[in-house]
Each structure stands twice: as structure tokens, then as C-alpha cells.
Design a protein around this motif. Sequence first.
Motif, PDB file in Angstrom:
ATOM      1  N   LYS A  91       0.806  -1.017  -0.039  1.00 53.87           N
ATOM      2  CA  LYS A  91      -0.159   0.089  -0.026  1.00 53.87           C
ATOM      3  C   LYS A  91       0.904   1.322   0.063  1.00 53.87           C
ATOM      4  N   GLN A  92       1.996   1.204   0.763  1.00 53.75           N
ATOM      5  CA  GLN A  92       2.909   2.287   0.699  1.00 53.75           C
ATOM      6  C   GLN A  92       3.633   2.493  -0.366  1.00 53.75           C
ATOM      7  N   VAL A  93       3.977   1.419  -0.975  1.00 52.62           N
ATOM      8  CA  VAL A  93       4.591   1.361  -2.292  1.00 52.62           C
ATOM      9  C   VAL A  93       3.625   2.055  -3.286  1.00 52.62           C
ATOM     10  N   GLY A  94       2.507   1.844  -3.447  1.00 52.62           N
ATOM     11  CA  GLY A  94       1.657   2.554  -4.370  1.00 52.62           C
ATOM     12  C   GLY A  94       1.309   3.867  -3.977  1.00 52.62           C
ATOM     13  N   GLN A  95       1.310   4.242  -2.769  1.00 51.17           N
ATOM     14  CA  GLN A  95       1.372   5.614  -2.399  1.00 51.17           C
ATOM     15  C   GLN A  95       2.609   6.545  -2.979  1.00 51.17           C
ATOM     16  N   VAL A  96       3.705   5.969  -2.916  1.00 54.09           N
ATOM     17  CA  VAL A  96       5.057   6.489  -3.450  1.00 54.09           C
ATOM     18  C   VAL A  96       5.043   6.653  -4.982  1.00 54.09           C
ATOM     19  N   ILE A  97       4.723   5.667  -5.583  1.00 53.06           N
ATOM     20  CA  ILE A  97       4.425   5.688  -7.199  1.00 53.06           C
ATOM     21  C   ILE A  97       3.559   6.645  -7.368  1.00 53.06           C
ATOM     22  N   ASN A  98       2.056   6.660  -6.895  1.00 47.89           N
ATOM     23  CA  ASN A  98       1.300   7.415  -7.353  1.00 47.89           C
ATOM     24  C   ASN A  98       1.788   8.998  -7.017  1.00 47.89           C
ATOM     25  N   ALA A  99       2.509   9.415  -6.162  1.00 47.74           N
ATOM     26  CA  ALA A  99       3.080  10.669  -5.868  1.00 47.74           C
ATOM     27  C   ALA A  99       3.980  10.879  -6.709  1.00 47.74           C
ATOM     28  N   VAL A 100       4.922  10.161  -7.361  1.00 46.59           N
ATOM     29  CA  VAL A 100       5.834  10.591  -8.163  1.00 46.59           C
ATOM     30  C   VAL A 100       5.282  10.761  -9.662  1.00 46.59           C
ATOM     31  N   ILE A 101       4.380   9.967  -9.701  1.00 49.23           N
ATOM     32  CA  ILE A 101       3.486  10.067 -11.026  1.00 49.23           C
ATOM     33  C   ILE A 101       2.817  11.568 -10.974  1.00 49.23           C
ATOM     34  N   ALA A 102       2.125  11.788 -10.084  1.00 47.19           N
ATOM     35  CA  ALA A 102       1.486  13.058  -9.772  1.00 47.19           C
ATOM     36  C   ALA A 102       2.302  14.222  -9.940  1.00 47.19           C
ATOM     37  N   ALA A 103       3.539  14.085  -9.497  1.00 51.54           N
ATOM     38  CA  ALA A 103       4.239  15.272  -9.723  1.00 51.54           C
ATOM     39  C   ALA A 103       5.235  15.440 -11.141  1.00 51.54           C
ATOM     40  N   GLY A 104       5.026  14.303 -12.022  1.00 50.13           N
ATOM     41  CA  GLY A 104       5.594  14.440 -13.338  1.00 50.13           C
ATOM     42  C   GLY A 104       6.469  13.479 -13.770  1.00 50.13           C
ATOM     43  N   ALA A 105       6.579  12.250 -13.042  1.00 53.86           N
ATOM     44  CA  ALA A 105       7.563  11.509 -13.685  1.00 53.86           C
ATOM     45  C   ALA A 105       6.734  10.611 -14.763  1.00 53.86           C
ATOM     46  N   VAL A 106       7.409  10.081 -15.651  1.00 55.87           N
ATOM     47  CA  VAL A 106       6.882   9.159 -16.530  1.00 55.87           C
ATOM     48  C   VAL A 106       7.691   7.696 -16.591  1.00 55.87           C
ATOM     49  N   GLY A 107       8.576   7.577 -15.672  1.00 56.55           N
ATOM     50  CA  GLY A 107       9.379   6.201 -15.522  1.00 56.55           C
ATOM     51  C   GLY A 107       9.944   6.428 -14.098  1.00 56.55           C
ATOM     52  N   ILE A 108       9.915   5.101 -13.525  1.00 56.70           N
ATOM     53  CA  ILE A 108      10.710   4.774 -12.191  1.00 56.70           C
ATOM     54  C   ILE A 108      11.722   3.763 -12.352  1.00 56.70           C
ATOM     55  N   ASN A 109      12.485   3.642 -11.393  1.00 56.25           N
ATOM     56  CA  ASN A 109      13.525   2.772 -11.110  1.00 56.25           C
ATOM     57  C   ASN A 109      13.193   2.000  -9.894  1.00 56.25           C
ATOM     58  N   ILE A 110      13.026   0.693  -9.871  1.00 57.12           N
ATOM     59  CA  ILE A 110      12.360  -0.038  -8.374  1.00 57.12           C
ATOM     60  C   ILE A 110      13.510  -1.188  -8.409  1.00 57.12           C
ATOM     61  N   GLU A 111      13.728  -1.625  -7.180  1.00 54.94           N
ATOM     62  CA  GLU A 111      15.035  -2.632  -7.022  1.00 54.94           C
ATOM     63  C   GLU A 111      14.413  -3.694  -6.083  1.00 54.94           C
ATOM     64  N   ASP A 112      15.179  -4.843  -6.345  1.00 52.26           N
ATOM     65  CA  ASP A 112      14.947  -5.964  -5.373  1.00 52.26           C
ATOM     66  C   ASP A 112      15.818  -5.943  -4.130  1.00 52.26           C
ATOM     67  N   GLY A 113      16.950  -5.405  -4.295  1.00 53.13           N
ATOM     68  CA  GLY A 113      17.902  -5.263  -3.190  1.00 53.13           C
ATOM     69  C   GLY A 113      18.104  -6.558  -2.586  1.00 53.13           C
ATOM     70  N   LEU A 114      18.056  -6.543  -1.019  1.00 50.30           N
ATOM     71  CA  LEU A 114      18.224  -7.849  -0.394  1.00 50.30           C
ATOM     72  C   LEU A 114      16.819  -8.412  -0.191  1.00 50.30           C
ATOM     73  N   GLY A 115      15.834  -8.074  -0.783  1.00 52.50           N
ATOM     74  CA  GLY A 115      14.460  -8.604  -0.799  1.00 52.50           C
ATOM     75  C   GLY A 115      14.359  -9.822  -1.689  1.00 52.50           C
ATOM     76  N   SER A 116      13.241 -10.533  -1.665  1.00 51.85           N
ATOM     77  CA  SER A 116      12.892 -11.547  -2.521  1.00 51.85           C
ATOM     78  C   SER A 116      12.588 -11.157  -3.896  1.00 51.85           C
ATOM     79  N   PRO A 117      13.045 -11.793  -4.994  1.00 49.45           N
ATOM     80  CA  PRO A 117      12.276 -11.318  -6.348  1.00 49.45           C
ATOM     81  C   PRO A 117      10.855 -11.242  -6.401  1.00 49.45           C
ATOM     82  N   GLU A 118      10.176 -12.304  -5.608  1.00 49.55           N
ATOM     83  CA  GLU A 118       8.747 -12.435  -5.482  1.00 49.55           C
ATOM     84  C   GLU A 118       8.042 -11.190  -5.023  1.00 49.55           C
TER      85      GLU A 118
END
Length: 269
Positions: A91-118
Motif C-alpha cells: 500500500k505504501q509502495v503504491g502511495q510512493v508511485i502515485n506521488a511521483v507520477i502526480a509530480a510529473g515522472a513518466v518512469g521509475i526505477n524500482i529494485e529488489d535489493g536484499l529482498g525476494s524477487p517475488e
Amino acid sequence: MAPLDNAFHSLHQNGLLVLANVADAGGARMVERLGGKAVATSSAAMAWSHGYQDGNKLPLDLLSTTVKSMARVLSVPLTVDIEGGYSDDLKQVGQVINAVIAAGAVGINIEDGLGSPELLVRKVDVARTVADRAGVKLFVNVRTDVYLKNLFPAEQRLEELLKRAALYAAAGADGLFAAGVIDADEIATVCRETRLPVNLLSRDGLPSLDELKRLGVRRLSAGSSIAEFLHGAMGALVSSFLDNGQLDTHALKAHTYGELNALMAAKTE
């Protein structure tokens, strides 16, 4: 002129898109003025510019207002590094993505880091849902940290990266950020084995631009390197000025990522 979201997708179809990652509106304006076909943020550079460490530390309001200030001065596409979405809560990830789109971004980078691919697959699904709701053809560039963070022994890294690439492509990613890959043969294999446009991170030992094009790479990012040099130069200039009132430009050098991230650690209460 095509909408910026369509234009950004098109930039990944032919040739090599070179992105000089920046932290603020002034840097964004400079990149466009110097011929950048698009502008990208560096999560580290943006965090450091506000006095925060890289690594999911930057508050959403600062991220949003910074992206908005950058989009205001640009006529080229803007893509924003949101780390892992600044949370593992979808839910929080969705809020972040919605915020950057609303601010004018048309692309994002999002990473797996140490988390699971799933987990990243679920975040990509969230990104697609949020972007569709906003009516934006968001370019979701998925960064896998298999190489960058040495998640597997060297002899297993390529196989694991390709497994994740297939998983992310099936999830709806638009690009693969194979950060940390520098060997020409491995680059060629990644470009051949994934249908996604391949993004690399500028590092010592990486082949030349012409060679990267020949190998099939579609995007090259500076990452935090520009910010590392700028902060290092500022430190040297400030030091000389405090010492003798002069701006000594003869010994300018970059800080390292580790030095800068340590510098931005929060003060203890």
C-alpha cells in the motif's frame, strides 16, 4: 510531439540512452540544456541533497516536491529512482508511485535489493495498477542487485540474474537494470537472453559506449557518481576556504558512496 511517457518508451527502442542522474531541478535543467534526451534522478543523490542517507530514508513529501520541481523545468521525460518503493508494504509502495507520477515522472526505477524477487514482482504489479489508474504509460525499470550487492557467488550470478530477468519481464517490467555487470561477454548474454531493454550502471571497467551499443545495451546510467564528485569537490573547496579564504581547485576529487552515506547518518538524540 508525442506525450512524454510514450517518448520515454521510444528512447529505449533504438540506440543507447545515456542518463546523467541528478538530484534537483537545477541539475535537471542543466542535463536537458546539455542535450540529455531524458533526465533521471539518483536516489542517493536526492537523499544526500536533503541531508538523508540513501536506503529508504527520504520522506515522501521531500521526494514528491523535488520531483515536482524537476518536472516544472523540463520538456524531456523524467524518470525517478524510488529504491525499493521506500517500503515493503505494498500500500505504501503504491502511495510512493502515485506521488511521483502526480509530480510529473513518466518512469521509475524500482529494485529488489536484499529482498525476494517475488516481493519485487508484487511491487511491479502495484506500479502497473497505479499507473493505469493515473492514465500514464509508466516505464518500470527493474533493478536487480545480484551483481551490485554480490548476492550470489560469482559463478552463480549470471544464472540468477537471468532467472530474475525472466520473472520481472513476465510481471510486466519495461526494462532491466543489470547494475554491476561490466564483463562484455556477460553483458552480451544478458542482452541476448532477455526481451527487456538492458540498462547498465557506469563503473570502472565497463566497455566503451560504442561497444555497449554493439552488445545491445539500451540504457546507461551514471547512478550516484556525479553526486559523489560534486560533494567531494564541495568539501575540498569549503575546506580550503575555511583554512585560508581561497578556493583551491587543484585537488578536487570525488567522495565515495560510503563516505557520503556515512556523512548523512542521522544525529543521535
